[in-house]
Design a protein around this motif. Sequence first.
Motif, PDB file in Angstrom:
ATOM      1  N   LEU A  62       0.856  -1.187   0.000  1.00 29.21           N
ATOM      2  CA  LEU A  62       0.000   0.000   0.000  1.00 29.21           C
ATOM      3  C   LEU A  62       0.889   1.233   0.000  1.00 29.21           C
ATOM      4  CD1 LEU A  62      -2.802   1.321   0.192  1.00 29.21           C
ATOM      5  CD2 LEU A  62      -2.596   1.206   2.688  1.00 29.21           C
ATOM      6  N   PRO A  63       0.981   1.958  -1.106  1.00 26.59           N
ATOM      7  CA  PRO A  63       1.831   3.160  -1.132  1.00 26.59           C
ATOM      8  C   PRO A  63       1.329   4.211  -0.155  1.00 26.59           C
ATOM      9  CG  PRO A  63       1.151   2.496  -3.341  1.00 26.59           C
ATOM     10  CD  PRO A  63       0.318   1.707  -2.384  1.00 26.59           C
ATOM     11  N   ALA A  64       2.245   4.965   0.400  1.00 26.77           N
ATOM     12  CA  ALA A  64       1.881   6.078   1.267  1.00 26.77           C
ATOM     13  C   ALA A  64       1.343   7.232   0.412  1.00 26.77           C
ATOM     14  CB  ALA A  64       3.100   6.542   2.067  1.00 26.77           C
ATOM     15  N   ALA A  69       1.209  10.955  -4.401  1.00 26.96           N
ATOM     16  CA  ALA A  69       1.162  12.360  -4.817  1.00 26.96           C
ATOM     17  C   ALA A  69       2.382  12.732  -5.662  1.00 26.96           C
ATOM     18  CB  ALA A  69       1.069  13.263  -3.586  1.00 26.96           C
ATOM     19  N   ALA A  70       3.563  12.258  -5.250  1.00 26.59           N
ATOM     20  CA  ALA A  70       4.786  12.561  -6.006  1.00 26.59           C
ATOM     21  C   ALA A  70       4.733  11.926  -7.391  1.00 26.59           C
ATOM     22  CB  ALA A  70       6.000  12.067  -5.238  1.00 26.59           C
ATOM     23  N   ASN A  71       4.273  10.679  -7.470  1.00 32.39           N
ATOM     24  CA  ASN A  71       4.166   9.999  -8.758  1.00 32.39           C
ATOM     25  C   ASN A  71       3.145  10.698  -9.654  1.00 32.39           C
ATOM     26  OD1 ASN A  71       2.899   7.895 -10.671  1.00 32.39           O
ATOM     27  ND2 ASN A  71       4.731   6.828  -9.951  1.00 32.39           N
ATOM     28  N   ALA A 238      -5.104  -2.829 -24.621  1.00 34.99           N
ATOM     29  CA  ALA A 238      -4.775  -1.462 -25.005  1.00 34.99           C
ATOM     30  C   ALA A 238      -3.436  -1.046 -24.412  1.00 34.99           C
ATOM     31  CB  ALA A 238      -5.876  -0.512 -24.529  1.00 34.99           C
ATOM     32  N   VAL A 239      -2.713  -0.236 -25.171  1.00 32.75           N
ATOM     33  CA  VAL A 239      -1.413   0.262 -24.710  1.00 32.75           C
ATOM     34  C   VAL A 239      -1.531   1.669 -24.161  1.00 32.75           C
ATOM     35  CG1 VAL A 239      -0.136  -1.193 -26.299  1.00 32.75           C
ATOM     36  CG2 VAL A 239      -0.856   1.068 -27.044  1.00 32.75           C
ATOM     37  N   ALA A 240      -2.704   2.255 -24.230  1.00 32.16           N
ATOM     38  CA  ALA A 240      -2.909   3.607 -23.739  1.00 32.16           C
ATOM     39  C   ALA A 240      -4.270   3.686 -23.059  1.00 32.16           C
ATOM     40  CB  ALA A 240      -2.814   4.626 -24.879  1.00 32.16           C
ATOM     41  N   GLY A 241      -4.369   4.576 -22.096  1.00 31.11           N
ATOM     42  CA  GLY A 241      -5.593   4.735 -21.325  1.00 31.11           C
ATOM     43  C   GLY A 241      -5.348   4.402 -19.861  1.00 31.11           C
ATOM     44  N   ILE A 242      -6.240   4.871 -19.018  1.00 33.75           N
ATOM     45  CA  ILE A 242      -6.096   4.634 -17.586  1.00 33.75           C
ATOM     46  C   ILE A 242      -6.187   3.141 -17.285  1.00 33.75           C
ATOM     47  CG2 ILE A 242      -7.141   5.045 -15.327  1.00 33.75           C
ATOM     48  CD1 ILE A 242      -7.959   7.792 -16.312  1.00 33.75           C
ATOM     49  N   GLY A 243      -7.084   2.435 -17.968  1.00 33.05           N
ATOM     50  CA  GLY A 243      -7.187   0.990 -17.775  1.00 33.05           C
ATOM     51  C   GLY A 243      -5.914   0.274 -18.168  1.00 33.05           C
ATOM     52  N   ALA A 244      -5.302   0.693 -19.286  1.00 29.22           N
ATOM     53  CA  ALA A 244      -4.035   0.093 -19.718  1.00 29.22           C
ATOM     54  C   ALA A 244      -2.934   0.398 -18.712  1.00 29.22           C
ATOM     55  CB  ALA A 244      -3.656   0.626 -21.090  1.00 29.22           C
ATOM     56  N   LYS A 245      -2.964   1.595 -18.145  1.00 19.20           N
ATOM     57  CA  LYS A 245      -1.977   1.968 -17.127  1.00 19.20           C
ATOM     58  C   LYS A 245      -2.133   1.092 -15.885  1.00 19.20           C
ATOM     59  CE  LYS A 245       1.213   4.954 -15.673  1.00 19.20           C
ATOM     60  NZ  LYS A 245       2.550   5.060 -16.326  1.00 19.20           N
ATOM     61  N   LEU A 246      -3.358   0.836 -15.475  1.00 21.17           N
ATOM     62  CA  LEU A 246      -3.600  -0.043 -14.333  1.00 21.17           C
ATOM     63  C   LEU A 246      -3.124  -1.463 -14.625  1.00 21.17           C
ATOM     64  CD1 LEU A 246      -7.209   1.123 -13.376  1.00 21.17           C
ATOM     65  CD2 LEU A 246      -5.114   1.622 -12.125  1.00 21.17           C
ATOM     66  N   ASP A 257       2.348   3.334  -9.329  1.00 23.61           N
ATOM     67  CA  ASP A 257       1.767   3.729 -10.610  1.00 23.61           C
ATOM     68  C   ASP A 257       0.278   3.418 -10.655  1.00 23.61           C
ATOM     69  OD1 ASP A 257       4.185   4.650 -11.492  1.00 23.61           O
ATOM     70  OD2 ASP A 257       4.655   2.893 -12.709  1.00 23.61           O
ATOM     71  N   ILE A 258      -0.105   2.285 -10.076  1.00 17.97           N
ATOM     72  CA  ILE A 258      -1.519   1.906 -10.072  1.00 17.97           C
ATOM     73  C   ILE A 258      -2.340   2.932  -9.304  1.00 17.97           C
ATOM     74  CG2 ILE A 258      -3.171   0.191  -9.243  1.00 17.97           C
ATOM     75  CD1 ILE A 258      -1.064  -1.953  -9.778  1.00 17.97           C
ATOM     76  N   TRP A 259      -1.865   3.291  -8.121  1.00 19.20           N
ATOM     77  CA  TRP A 259      -2.604   4.253  -7.307  1.00 19.20           C
ATOM     78  C   TRP A 259      -2.625   5.634  -7.949  1.00 19.20           C
ATOM     79  CZ3 TRP A 259      -5.416   3.882  -2.725  1.00 19.20           C
ATOM     80  CH2 TRP A 259      -5.474   2.594  -2.172  1.00 19.20           C
ATOM     81  N   ALA A 260      -1.535   6.029  -8.591  1.00 15.16           N
ATOM     82  CA  ALA A 260      -1.507   7.324  -9.281  1.00 15.16           C
ATOM     83  C   ALA A 260      -2.511   7.333 -10.430  1.00 15.16           C
ATOM     84  CB  ALA A 260      -0.102   7.614  -9.792  1.00 15.16           C
ATOM     85  N   ALA A 261      -2.619   6.207 -11.143  1.00 18.22           N
ATOM     86  CA  ALA A 261      -3.605   6.115 -12.220  1.00 18.22           C
ATOM     87  C   ALA A 261      -5.026   6.172 -11.662  1.00 18.22           C
ATOM     88  CB  ALA A 261      -3.394   4.826 -13.011  1.00 18.22           C
ATOM     89  N   LEU A 262      -5.247   5.558 -10.502  1.00 23.26           N
ATOM     90  CA  LEU A 262      -6.563   5.636  -9.868  1.00 23.26           C
ATOM     91  C   LEU A 262      -6.907   7.079  -9.491  1.00 23.26           C
ATOM     92  CD1 LEU A 262      -6.486   2.486  -7.546  1.00 23.26           C
ATOM     93  CD2 LEU A 262      -7.872   2.810  -9.593  1.00 23.26           C
TER      94      LEU A 262
END
Length: 292
Positions: A62-64, A69-71, A238-246, A257-262
């Motif tokens: 679980l990221p702090a 925020a920094a990511n 997909a290689v692009a999009g919030i879902g692809a990032k997750l 990265d997952i939490w930043a995308a969320l």
Amino acid sequence: MDRLSQKIVPITSILLGLVIVWYVFAVILNGPFQRDLDRRAGETPGFVEFVGKTWSQPKPTLPAPHQVAANFFENTFLRKVTSNRSLVYHAWVTLSSTLLGFAFGTALGILIAVGIVHFTSLDRSLMPWIIASQTIPILAIAPMVVVVFAAIGITGVIPKALISTYLSFFPVAVGMVKGLRSPELMHLDLMHTYNASASQTFWKLRVPASVPFLFASMKVAVAASLVGAIVAELPTGAVAGIGAKLLSGSYYSQTIDIWAALVAGSVVAILLVTVVGIVGNIVERSMGGRPA
């Protein structure tokens, strides 16, 4: 100023409480792995040092909040918008299918509502099926839609937009039906006394009465449309999009990265709901409505 402070203080207080709870759970969930690392390294850190380590792991369970925020700041403001690491780029890809699906869903929901209000047979036959359609998990529908459309050569935005449409038309249809039926019997009798036709009653009474219901349901629909677009990106590869990032973050255990995308998805949802609310207020005021 007092009304503004009455809104800001409760929201800020809840946000501060959530952040504190988040930090606490970051220590609890990241603690076992950190203890294992310290045991292997032969280190015995104090409490403060141990807590700091749980808040600074490169791939934490679980990221702090400060890590997320920094990511988020780095990948939003310090990256070129054309970079595949930019959250702005990924958000725009998801937003395009979201808006298209939301437009389809709103139009479909309004058409269904008008038909249900005017035809009793549609109310009895169509509405149960509309409700039943929402009990099917979107995760089961999304791959089928993608595969079927890919088989006929349709890929890209359209399949994702249709999945967004599936989630967004229902709240619009239900809200619009409620709005079109909201005029009181006295008002309907008054229109009958004026010898108004069915179309005049619809446009001059039912439609104006349904506007608040429509925009309230559109706020729900636009958020659901965003969820549909994100989910639709998962089975498409997909290689692009919030879902692809997750998805890529889950492959490589990049939890930050997952939490930043969320967070990026949440920001997009807030902006979309805010825009719909502003447009709704403008429309209501142009029709003579008064702010609450």
